[in-house]
Design a protein around this motif. Structure first.
Motif, short mmCIF file in Angstrom:
data_model
loop_
_atom_site.label_atom_id
_atom_site.label_comp_id
_atom_site.label_asym_id
_atom_site.label_seq_id
_atom_site.Cartn_x
_atom_site.Cartn_y
_atom_site.Cartn_z
N LYS A 223 0.83 -1.21 0.00
CA LYS A 223 0.00 0.00 0.00
C LYS A 223 0.86 1.26 0.00
O LYS A 223 0.54 2.25 -0.68
CB LYS A 223 -0.92 -0.02 1.23
CG LYS A 223 -1.89 1.16 1.30
CD LYS A 223 -2.79 1.04 2.52
CE LYS A 223 -3.77 2.20 2.60
NZ LYS A 223 -4.64 2.10 3.80
N TYR A 224 1.96 1.21 0.73
CA TYR A 224 2.86 2.37 0.81
C TYR A 224 3.49 2.69 -0.55
O TYR A 224 3.58 3.85 -0.94
CB TYR A 224 3.93 2.08 1.85
CG TYR A 224 5.02 3.12 1.95
CD1 TYR A 224 4.75 4.42 2.36
CD2 TYR A 224 6.34 2.79 1.62
CE1 TYR A 224 5.75 5.36 2.46
CE2 TYR A 224 7.35 3.73 1.71
CZ TYR A 224 7.05 5.02 2.13
OH TYR A 224 8.04 5.95 2.20
N LEU A 225 3.88 1.66 -1.28
CA LEU A 225 4.55 1.86 -2.56
C LEU A 225 3.60 2.37 -3.64
O LEU A 225 4.06 2.87 -4.67
CB LEU A 225 5.20 0.56 -3.03
CG LEU A 225 6.39 0.06 -2.19
CD1 LEU A 225 6.91 -1.26 -2.70
CD2 LEU A 225 7.51 1.10 -2.17
N LYS A 226 2.32 2.26 -3.44
CA LYS A 226 1.36 2.77 -4.43
C LYS A 226 1.20 4.29 -4.36
O LYS A 226 0.69 4.89 -5.31
CB LYS A 226 0.00 2.10 -4.22
CG LYS A 226 -0.04 0.64 -4.66
CD LYS A 226 -1.44 0.07 -4.49
CE LYS A 226 -1.49 -1.37 -4.98
NZ LYS A 226 -2.86 -1.97 -4.82
N ARG A 227 1.62 4.90 -3.27
CA ARG A 227 1.36 6.33 -3.11
C ARG A 227 2.61 7.16 -2.84
O ARG A 227 2.52 8.38 -2.69
CB ARG A 227 0.37 6.53 -1.97
CG ARG A 227 0.85 6.04 -0.62
CD ARG A 227 -0.16 6.30 0.48
NE ARG A 227 -1.39 5.55 0.26
CZ ARG A 227 -2.45 5.59 1.05
NH1 ARG A 227 -2.42 6.37 2.12
NH2 ARG A 227 -3.52 4.89 0.78
N CYS A 228 3.78 6.54 -2.76
CA CYS A 228 4.97 7.29 -2.39
C CYS A 228 5.89 7.54 -3.58
O CYS A 228 5.82 6.84 -4.60
CB CYS A 228 5.75 6.55 -1.28
SG CYS A 228 6.59 5.06 -1.86
N HIS A 229 6.74 8.55 -3.45
CA HIS A 229 7.84 8.82 -4.36
C HIS A 229 9.08 9.11 -3.51
O HIS A 229 8.97 9.60 -2.39
CB HIS A 229 7.55 10.02 -5.28
CG HIS A 229 6.56 9.71 -6.35
ND1 HIS A 229 5.19 9.84 -6.17
CD2 HIS A 229 6.72 9.25 -7.62
CE1 HIS A 229 4.56 9.49 -7.28
NE2 HIS A 229 5.46 9.13 -8.18
N TYR A 230 10.24 8.82 -4.08
CA TYR A 230 11.46 8.96 -3.29
C TYR A 230 11.70 10.41 -2.88
O TYR A 230 11.52 11.34 -3.66
CB TYR A 230 12.66 8.47 -4.11
CG TYR A 230 13.98 8.70 -3.41
CD1 TYR A 230 14.40 7.87 -2.37
CD2 TYR A 230 14.80 9.77 -3.77
CE1 TYR A 230 15.61 8.10 -1.72
CE2 TYR A 230 16.01 10.00 -3.13
CZ TYR A 230 16.40 9.17 -2.11
OH TYR A 230 17.60 9.40 -1.46
N HIS A 231 12.12 10.57 -1.62
CA HIS A 231 12.56 11.85 -1.09
C HIS A 231 13.68 11.58 -0.09
O HIS A 231 13.56 10.68 0.76
CB HIS A 231 11.41 12.59 -0.41
CG HIS A 231 11.74 14.00 -0.04
ND1 HIS A 231 12.41 14.34 1.11
CD2 HIS A 231 11.49 15.17 -0.69
CE1 HIS A 231 12.56 15.65 1.17
NE2 HIS A 231 12.01 16.18 0.09
N LYS A 232 14.77 12.33 -0.18
CA LYS A 232 15.94 12.06 0.65
C LYS A 232 15.62 12.06 2.13
O LYS A 232 16.17 11.24 2.89
CB LYS A 232 17.03 13.09 0.37
CG LYS A 232 17.64 12.98 -1.02
CD LYS A 232 18.73 14.03 -1.22
CE LYS A 232 19.33 13.92 -2.61
NZ LYS A 232 20.39 14.94 -2.84
N GLU A 233 14.74 12.95 2.57
CA GLU A 233 14.44 13.08 3.99
C GLU A 233 13.11 12.41 4.36
O GLU A 233 13.04 11.68 5.34
CB GLU A 233 14.41 14.56 4.39
CG GLU A 233 15.71 15.31 4.10
CD GLU A 233 16.87 14.78 4.91
OE1 GLU A 233 16.62 14.21 6.00
OE2 GLU A 233 18.03 14.92 4.47
#
Length: 415
Positions: A223-233
């Motif tokens: 579920k998390y991977l369906k809505r996230c994009h990479y961010h350093k912080e």
């Protein structure tokens, strides 16, 4: 003649005897106090530099007290995601991603050039090919090899389509690409396509396995991977990157990449200090253009493939020249953990290196300060067993029970 040989033999014997006797000599240093402020400042400054080097660089920066592993086992899985409307067509990852699900290399098509309805036959060679222009058949030798040619020469000189000049005829897939190519506009919507990069890394020496995917507490990973994009912080464990973000991090213009294509390296670096909890072992990402720069004639990234079909009983094909971005996933990893052996080795090396300070100061004293050779006379002496047992100021000496192993050159010595 025999007298000369005898003299030489005696000289060799004396040399061997002196060497043998000197081999058993014992050398011991003697402390000598040199009260000279410039030399003292140099001595303490060199000591400070050596100690600072070992404390800051060797122990803190390089972590020389740790046992390290620099060749971990790594696995990479990648997939491209996104949809785009291109003319009357809707493109998905099957259309533009090659392969649709890859490993450490994946590419996406940003622009295409089509040559439709090619068939096996004869046609004029393109005029840009070396020695393709002709006036008679004698200018076109049959079967002449040419790596730039589109086919094999037949030996005939023919008119170049509807133009007035002539070129050599070839057997090839006709019409050739340069003559009949149809260029599509670039797929600018690809700037929002995403690539998912899953990386697992294993340090077998320390039995530690880490993965660059981790969901926040209380949320399932899928579920998390369906809505996230990479961010350093904010999202360091979400390895989903927009192509526009990758191009920007590599300092490349996405519009120019759509025109020429390019190869970008995605570098995943694991630098793990296993003296801490393994959860502190996080990956960092950097991006860099790997192919030749865009201002060169052969820069960029492209490849050709064909779609074959039957048209009126004749085998035909559509040749496609695809320009795109190729991503090379390159993983580097190293891990370190405290160990007694490297700690002892590094400590002994540090203590030994402090002796460099005395060597440097001795050289300065003997070379630049000891003008009257007062220091050198007291520093170097050879004492035998039979000599008196008075106080002896020497660096290398045999010291009796009444001797002294300390000299103070603060009084009476002009330095």
């Amino acid at each position: 003649m025999s007298k000369g040989l005898h003299t030489a033999a005696m000289a060799v014997r004396d040399f061997i005897k002196d060497y043998f006797n000197g081999f058993w000599d014992y050398e011991t240093p003697k402390m000598m106090v040199i009260k000279n402020k410039p030399l003292g400042v140099i001595y303490r400054a060199v000591q400070f530099l050596v100690i600072t080097y070992f404390i800051w660089y060797v122990f803190i920066s390089q972590k020389a007290y740790q046992e390290s592993e620099t060749h971990p086992e790594s696995s990479v899985y990648t997939t491209m995601r996104g949809k785009a409307v291109h003319g009357d067509d809707v493109l998905d990852n099957v259309e533009y991603a090659h392969p649709p699900e890859g490993v450490d290399v994946i590419s996406t098509i940003l622009r295409r050039e089509f040559t439709y309805d090619q068939k096996q036959g004869t046609c004029p060679e393109h005029f840009s090919v070396d020695n393709a222009n002709c006036t008679t058949d004698a200018d076109c030798l049959p079967g002449l090899p040419n790596f730039d040619s589109h086919g094999i020469r037949t030996g005939r000189c023919v008119q170049y389509h509807n133009y007035t000049f002539k070129t050599c005829e070839i057997m090839a897939w006709c019409p050739i690409e340069e003559y009949a190519v149809v260029r599509e506009p670039p797929l600018v919507e690809a700037i929002n396509f995403t690539v998912f990069i899953r990386n697992s890394i294993h340090f077998p020496k320390f039995k530690v396995l880490r993965v660059n995917v981790q969901s926040p507490p209380g949320m399932k990973t899928k579920k998390y991977l369906k809505r996230c994009h990479y961010h350093k912080e904010k999202a360091p464990y979400c390895p989903i990157f927009r192509l526009g973000y990758i191009a920007n991090e590599a300092r490349e213009n996405f519009t120019e990449l759509c025109s020429t294509g390019g190869v970008i390296g995605v570098f995943i670096n694991w630098d793990c200090n296993l003296d801490l909890d393994p959860s502190h072992c996080k990956p960092t990402y950097t991006f860099r253009r790997l192919d030749l720069r865009k201002d060169l004639a052969d820069s960029g990234y492209y490849y050709r493939f064909a779609k074959y079909y039957d048209k009126n009983g004749v085998e035909s094909r559509t040749l496609i020249k695809a320009f795109g971005i190729r991503l090379d996933i390159i993983v580097h990893g190293q891990a370190g953990k405290f160990s007694v052996v490297p700690t002892i080795i590094s400590t002994v090396t540090a203590l030994t290196s402090v002796g460099i300070c005395s060597i440097i100061c001795d050289w300065i004293m003997l070379t630049f300060i000891d003008k009257d050779e007062v220091y050198s006379e007291r520093k170097f002496d050879e004492i035998s067993k039979e000599e008196p047992t008075d106080t002896i100021f020497t660096e290398f000496s045999f010291i009796s029970s009444y001797g002294s192993n300390h000299s103070d050159l603060s009084d009476g010595v002009p330095l």
